[in-house]
Design an enzyme around this catalytic site. Structure first.
Site, mmCIF file in Angstrom:
data_model
loop_
_atom_site.group_PDB
_atom_site.id
_atom_site.type_symbol
_atom_site.label_atom_id
_atom_site.label_comp_id
_atom_site.label_asym_id
_atom_site.label_seq_id
_atom_site.Cartn_x
_atom_site.Cartn_y
_atom_site.Cartn_z
ATOM 1 N N ARG A 150 -1.216 -1.515 -7.353
ATOM 2 C CA ARG A 150 -2.474 -2.219 -7.062
ATOM 3 C C ARG A 150 -3.596 -1.828 -8.014
ATOM 4 O O ARG A 150 -4.647 -2.474 -8.046
ATOM 5 C CB ARG A 150 -2.887 -1.974 -5.612
ATOM 6 C CG ARG A 150 -3.178 -0.537 -5.276
ATOM 7 C CD ARG A 150 -3.286 -0.329 -3.766
ATOM 8 N NE ARG A 150 -4.046 -1.364 -3.108
ATOM 9 C CZ ARG A 150 -5.366 -1.438 -3.092
ATOM 10 N NH1 ARG A 150 -6.057 -0.510 -3.728
ATOM 11 N NH2 ARG A 150 -5.996 -2.406 -2.472
ATOM 12 N N ASP A 190 -12.216 0.774 -2.864
ATOM 13 C CA ASP A 190 -11.319 1.319 -1.848
ATOM 14 C C ASP A 190 -11.719 2.714 -1.416
ATOM 15 O O ASP A 190 -12.421 3.432 -2.125
ATOM 16 C CB ASP A 190 -9.880 1.376 -2.390
ATOM 17 C CG ASP A 190 -9.232 0.016 -2.404
ATOM 18 O OD1 ASP A 190 -9.687 -0.866 -1.665
ATOM 19 O OD2 ASP A 190 -8.271 -0.161 -3.170
#
Length: 252
Positions: free
Chosen positions: A153, A168
């Site tokens: 990712r 994140d």
């Protein structure tokens, strides 16, 4: 990025790139993935790759010969500069910082141990040992799959929004801030007014304050590692004051 996983159960490991973000990384060409069956490097008809430990004791140890040959084959396939990583409870813990560093590597070779572990004589071929946590799994496959997912990712072009990975949890040493979507009122619980205001500066300030507060409440160990700026410290104090007020109000 090219990733090779050496395992006794390659068909299990392959599942990680069949769904979600790793699948997207594979489809867009950001990730090349192969699971290599360690048993293919056994020199016996029974394809055995383990034996009893010298000195006695329970369990079996993975033989150095097949593992060394599998590593060499993987390096031939993806390049001699590929970093060789053994998934091991004795390794350094997985962190977002480590995943980011590994995502910059041109290639990774992940070794999934089984039984009592690897013959020590193969360790000179290993660059790094990485652990999923302070507990023991029956093998390194699950840990390797987690690592592949976490790294995939972070590869360029994989996430729909380039800022998603940066926002994140753990990317800035903090947990993520709360998220809301439609409807604006659900079961008498409203979306915070600031998120509906359209004032991006206020929204950014609110999100940072919530991230600081969530980290302080849920992972105080992370806060202790940070050198908080004056602004961050003020936001954290503001959050704690508001949080205390909300708890007192709820208890009435």
């Amino acid at each position: 990025m090219k990733v090779e996983v050496i395992s006794l159960f390659p068909e299990f490991v392959e599942q990680v790139v069949k769904v979600g973000i790793p699948r997207k990384a594979l489809d867009c060409g950001a990730l090349q993935f192969n699971a290599r069956d360690l048993r293919n490097y056994s020199d016996g008809a029974d394809r055995r790759v383990d034996d009893r430990p010298y000195g006695g004791g329970p369990g079996m140890v993975m033989e150095p010969g097949p593992l060394s040959d599998a590593i060499a084959a993987a390096k031939t396939a993806i390049g001699s500069s590929a970093k060789v990583i053994a998934m091991s409870p004795q390794g350094i813990p997985m962190t977002q910082a480590l995943m980011k560093a590994l995502s910059a590597e041109p290639g990774l070779i992940l070794i999934c141990g089984r039984y009592e572990g690897l013959d020590e004589r193969v360790t000179p071929q290993i660059d790094l040992e990485v652990s999923l946590g302070d507990f023991v799994l029956s093998g390194g496959e699950l840990a390797a799959m987690v690592l592949v997912d976490a790294v995939a990712r972070l590869l360029p072009g994989v996430l729909g929004h380039e800022g998603s990975a940066e926002a994140d949890s753990f990317s800035a040493g903090l947990l993520d801030h709360p998220h809301y979507t439609r409807p604006p009122l659900w079961r008498d619980a409203p979306v915070p007014d600031v998120l509906l205001s359209g004032d991006h500066a206020k929204i950014a300030r609110w999100r940072l304050k919530q991230a600081l507060g969530a980290t302080f409440l849920k992972r105080p160990d992370l806060i202790e590692k940070l050198d908080l700026s004056r602004t961050h410290a003020e936001l954290l104090r503001e959050f704690l004051s508001e949080h205390s007020g909300e708890k007192n109000q709820a208890s009435k």
